[in-house]
Design an enzyme around this catalytic site. Sequence first.
Site, PDB file in Angstrom:
ATOM      1  N   LYS A  58       2.135   4.442  -0.011  1.00 42.13           N
ATOM      2  CA  LYS A  58       3.153   3.474   0.385  1.00 42.13           C
ATOM      3  C   LYS A  58       2.615   2.067   0.277  1.00 42.13           C
ATOM      4  CE  LYS A  58       5.683   1.995   4.369  1.00 42.13           C
ATOM      5  NZ  LYS A  58       5.626   1.923   5.799  1.00 42.13           N
TER       6      LYS A  58
ATOM      7  N   LYS B   5      -1.562   3.948   3.150  1.00 41.64           N
ATOM      8  CA  LYS B   5      -0.559   2.934   3.474  1.00 41.64           C
ATOM      9  C   LYS B   5      -1.213   1.559   3.404  1.00 41.64           C
ATOM     10  CE  LYS B   5       2.597   1.408   7.069  1.00 41.64           C
ATOM     11  NZ  LYS B   5       3.253   1.754   8.339  1.00 41.64           N
TER      12      LYS B   5
END
Length: 332
Positions: A257, A204
Amino acid sequence: MGFPEIRLRRLRSTPGLRALVRETALSPSDLVMPLFVRHGTGVRKEIKSMPGNFQLSVDELVKECAEIKGLGVPAVILFGIPARKDSEGSEAHSADGIIQIAVKAVKREVEGLIVITDLCLCEYTDHGHCGVVRKHAGPSGREEFSIDNDATLALLQKAALAQAKAGADMIAPSDMMDGRIGAVRKALDGAGFANLPVFSYAAKYASSFYGPFREAAESPPSFGDRRSHQMDPANSDEALREVRLDLEEGADIVMVKPALPYLDVIRRVKDRFHCPVGAYNVSGEFSMLKAAAAKGWLDEKMCALEMLTSIRRAGADIILTYWAKDVARWMA
Ligand code: PBG
């Protein structure tokens, strides 16, 4: 032209031939719809920066989930907007916290829908950070802050257990503390939830594309940023290390992400680990196309389908996307 004549256009000449040789399929059955839930009844509050998305009260959420399931989208991921925020984000783990109430209701009312819960503290803390904040004097005497990794792990374990007890089908830690997958796995295993899968936000990034989400979840940090725990956009070897660690600690699915600016990372992860890979087509990726489409500059449906197909082509098995419902309708 040389001999033999290679004419790649031969297989592009009809819709039937194109479909026959198509390498990647986008299907609603690979999508997860993110939803935002808040207290109250009859609440359906549009998120201005994410047209067509709403903060929903539990009764409205249940209706929304039934519709999503009916359209053939198999899963939702829930984000909570608590009634009260405090320094430790207590509503994340209280039995009557918004997510716990919401999960119970959806599991009771919507049969067969996979309910994933996002696990992080930023929506629940009054400072908006993903963990326990410690303030201290820096070398210059000015006040500095840091996020206490290991104190945060204990709170994440509590919140994961509360979500599991409420009936979540999968827990998705999105905080980026070190060691959280192992900690969450251990807490779940110790409480009789050894079969509950963990979907880790493994790679992330500290991304500016989360902007609209922070309005949706009412979770912007009140000071500082998330760069001390989320990844530097310039790195991809590091993403592989994050993914390796999370798999070793027991993650069942790993996520990259955002998705579009990180297609190379998705591909590297898939090629290296051959495990289920998710990708989060985040709020900013959604809203920038929405904005351009509203101006008539781009065709939303065609561009969204192209983006999502590209995320699948890069190697994602599962896509979290605000277009999940639309895709199911477009493809019906
Ligand atoms: C953290 C979380 C965030 C998103 C998903 N989980 C925000 C953040 O890390 O700041 C962003 C998702 C999106 O932008 O669509 N709980």
